[in-house]
Write an enzyme that holds these catalytic residues in place. Structure first.
Site, PDB file in Angstrom:
ATOM      1  CB  SER A 164      55.388  54.792  31.502  1.00 16.00           C
ATOM      2  OG  SER A 164      54.766  54.278  32.666  1.00 16.00           O
ATOM      3  CG  ASP A 165      51.889  49.795  28.564  1.00 14.44           C
ATOM      4  OD1 ASP A 165      51.029  49.623  29.445  1.00 14.44           O
ATOM      5  OD2 ASP A 165      51.796  49.302  27.428  1.00 14.44           O
ATOM      6  CE1 TYR A 166      48.821  47.926  35.977  1.00  9.68           C
ATOM      7  CE2 TYR A 166      50.854  46.789  36.504  1.00  9.68           C
ATOM      8  CZ  TYR A 166      49.568  47.159  36.841  1.00  9.68           C
ATOM      9  OH  TYR A 166      49.024  46.754  38.029  1.00  9.68           O
ATOM     10  CG  ASN A 167      56.702  47.429  36.436  1.00 12.10           C
ATOM     11  OD1 ASN A 167      57.105  48.234  37.271  1.00 12.10           O
ATOM     12  ND2 ASN A 167      57.272  46.243  36.275  1.00 12.10           N
ATOM     13  CB  ALA A 168      56.945  50.722  30.557  1.00 12.65           C
TER      14      ALA A 168
END
Length: 725
Positions: A262-266
């Site tokens: 995942s992307d950051y905190n997605a």
């Protein structure tokens, strides 16, 4: 039983979820969450992956905690955003795209991988493959430009470079100087509404598949180790939870077997998207879609146990992701030797070579947009040079928006570069104004330098942080009082008969037709990285002839965006004599500079286009030959582009489609034949049912220096179908 299956059988749920969790060190943060000390969790086996840590000693210690002090001794996977370099920076990706040179794209990724792996890192969150046609979007700086064919070639080159193209080992990922590449951001992120970062995306299935998917398919075909979904939603379905595009397309149709991260905190942001009521639902959505590693949301560790209790997910689904993560660690050689990366510091000769490469690539990335009356290169008669503007002596800004772990003090400013390359000339400097300030007190000093000089270099543009993530701009002009400075300098220089060369720094095309009109020469310098000043010095003094070509269409007005060369024909094409045709009332349709535009210190002409065969069956390869002559007085490199246009099809095809390019270096007066080719099967397109189709008929072959039809030579071939029905 394999090592991986044995480990999975021994793992507790907490340890499994640790392998699906990536958290950040305190070195650098790329999102809204800052985490504390994770060493206890590493020793407990409940964090299996780290990002944003640098320094061989620090990385080795974290790896030691995992390998020697955790119950199962599973090594950490350590990643970092090595977008265009680590300690030594190359030009930003959009600038590198201007090279149109796959070998160099591979080489810079290879060098970046060596440098980062020497510190113990094993993964880079690159390449960024988002096709972008709206320069308001700041992340255009990180990407491959506007064209899917170009993006696909960059994807292949970068994956090869990061993951060890050409290495003799059967499993190149296990080599001590390779990184696992992460292709991002799948898919359609570059089409955010109004060019506003993180905004919703709503595009047609045809645009998704023809424009935004091809680069990711190319990355997968090249063996990319991991893929990162975009933060954004697509037509209401966030990519982090998009089962159709992650499981059915990425894993199913493309055949991707690697890790999805995942992307950051997605995953946590799925609650903001409005598709999850709590963290357990968010974690379940992401896991069901096939996301293996949760970056920085802590959603899997906190949410999946609750999701299991609610029967939203199964242990088998968790094991599936754990298996993929452990497989990647095994492919990277981390189980066999977790300290292989970072074991040996690089020799000084390797670092010196990398800086030389950064200088050479930086010079080649510069695009000369204008050069009236041979204002460039500067000759020996120019003894006093005024270097004016807030970006003239700004080494920190040369890094661009993704500067890795570089020490800003090691970057070379324009002033420093010119003084090094012109030791016998006086290089005078005055900033005039700051980048984004209302203070104009320094303009007078800048004008005084103009009066005292033989030529003026005006260094203006954006700050590095005005491009990149979270840096969308609605107004694409010069920020602050830079326009006032530029207009004042240009007026004074004209009155005193001084040439003005504009060096424009940005991570996107800026809308500056007034500046281009008034300046004698304009260089698009993007952000060139560690050796920016030396690279610019090489260009303006003529040591290197400019050869960059803009990988994006350059608008003349903000109201033209999104703008790109491969638009489809209108039923009412522009006609200046007919009001009711497709055009603006206040500006021309045409861009300020087309895709592929770029001048050199030579002058080139193209002639004698030959295309064979004329009658083309679906199994054939079309061969294209064109003669290129340097009619100028200086050696230079020309780039020749190959476009096609399917004249009549069941679905209207773009007016131009990029199919290839070639570069040729020629001495003055020399002629060479450039050879290009395109396979007939590559002329297939998505038909009315969005399935690949081959349709017989006439196809234009167009060759020339840019995507301006008036400058292209053309011929027509006839396609036919040879296979039995």
């Amino acid at each position: 039983m394999s090592r991986i299956e044995t480990l999975i059988g021994r793992m507790t749920l907490a340890e499994k979820l640790g392998q699906l969790t990536m958290t950040a060190s305190s070195y650098a943060v790329t999102g809204p969450i800052i985490v504390g000390d994770s060493t206890d969790a590493i020793k407990a086996g409940t964090i299996g992956n780290l990002l944003n840590m640098v320094g061989a000693d620090h990385i080795r210690e974290m790896q030691r905690l995992a390998v020697e002090e955790s119950r199962l001794g599973i090594p950490l996977l350590l990643g970092f955003d090595i977008v265009h370099g680590h300690r030594i920076l190359f030009p930003i990706p959009l600038g590198e795209a201007a090279l149109f040179d796959p070998d160099t794209w591979t080489l810079t990724a290879r060098e970046s991988a060596k440098e980062a792996a020497a510190e113990g890192l094993a993964m880079t969150f690159a390449p960024m493959l988002d096709v972008a046609r709206d320069p308001r979007w700041g992340r255009s700086a990180e990407g491959p430009g506007e064209d899917p064919w170009l993006a696909s070639r960059i994807a292949e080159a970068k994956v090869r470079g990061f993951q060890g193209a050409g290495l003799p080992a059967a499993n190149t990922l296990a080599a001590a100087d390779t990184l696992a590449a992460v292709a991002k951001h799948y898919c359609g992120y570059g089409a955010v509404t109004a060019g506003r970062d993180y905004a919703s995306v709503d595009i047609s299935d045809r645009t998704l598949r023809e424009v935004h998917m091809p680069a990711f398919a190319a990355a997968v075909a090249s063996g990319v180790a991991a893929v990162m979904p975009a933060f954004t939603d697509l037509a209401g379905v966030p990519m982090t939870a998009n089962r159709e595009l992650l499981r059915n397309w990425l894993r199913g149709r493309f055949g991707f077997k690697g890790v999805i991260i995942s992307d950051y905190n997605a995953i946590g942001e799925l609650m903001h998207h409005g598709i999850a009521a709590d963290l357990a639902e968010a974690a379940a959505h992401a896991l069901k879609a096939g996301v293996d590693i949760d970056m920085m949301a802590d959603a899997y560790r906190r949410g999946l146990p609750v999701a299991l209790e609610r029967k939203l997910v199964t242990v088998a689904e968790i094991d599936e992701s754990v298996r993929r993560v452990l497989t990647l660690k095994e492919q990277l050689g981390l189980f066999d030797d977790p300290y292989r990366r970072g074991a040996k510091p690089e020799h000084s000769a390797a670092l010196a070579h990398r800086r030389q490469l950064a200088r050479a690539v930086g010079a080649r990335a510069v695009v000369m947009l204008k050069n009236d009356n041979e204002a460039l290169p500067l000759t020996g008669a120019v003894r006093r040079i005024a270097v004016i503007g807030p970006l003239a002596d700004a080494p920190t800004e040369m890094r661009g928006p993704w500067w890795g772990a570089v020490d800003p003090n090691t970057c070379v400013s324009v002033v420093a570069g010119l003084r090094a390359v012109l030791p016998d000339a006086q290089v005078l400097h005055a900033p005039g104004v700051a980048i984004d300030s209302e203070d104009t007190a320094g303009v007078g000093a800048a004008l005084d330098l103009c009066d005292a000089s033989d030529a003026v270099l005006l260094c203006v543009g954006e700050a590095a942080t005005m491009s990149g993530e979270a840096s969308s701009r609605a107004k694409l002009g010069l920020p602050g009082k830079q326009r006032l400075l530029a207009e004042t300098v240009l007026e004074r220089a004209q009155a005193t008969h001084k040439r003005v060369i504009v060096i424009l720094f940005s991570g996107r095309p800026l809308v500056l037709p007034w500046l281009v009109e008034k300046a004698d020469a304009v260089l698009a310098a993007w952000f060139l990285g560690s050796e920016a000043g030396h690279a610019i010095g090489d260009i303006v003094t003529g040591r290197v002839s400019p050869s960059g070509r803009t990988p994006v269409t350059w608008p003349r007005a903000e109201g033209q965006v999104p703008i790109f060369f491969s638009e489809r024909p209108s039923g009412r094409p522009a006609d200046p004599n007919d009001r009711y045709t497709s055009k603006y009332l206040d500006v021309p349709n045409e861009p300020l500079f087309p895709f592929g535009h770029g001048l050199t210190y030579g002058r080139f002409s193209l002639a004698n286009l030959r295309v064979t065969p004329h009658d083309v069956e679906d199994v054939d390869t079309v061969r294209i030959h064109v003669d290129v002559r340097n009619t100028g007085t200086r050696a230079a490199q020309e780039t020749v582009f190959l476009f096609t246009h399917d004249k009549i099809a069941s679905v209207a095809r773009p007016l131009l489609e990029l199919r290839g390019f070639a570069r040729v270096q020629l001495q003055p007066g020399a002629t060479a034949t450039v050879n290009l080719s395109v396979r007939a099967e590559d002329l297939r397109f998505l038909g009315a049912g969005l399935e690949l189709t081959f349709e017989p008929g006439e196809v234009e072959i167009l060759v020339g220096p840019c995507a301006d039809r008036s400058k292209l030579l053309s011929a027509t071939i006839d396609l036919s179908w040879s296979r039995p029905c």
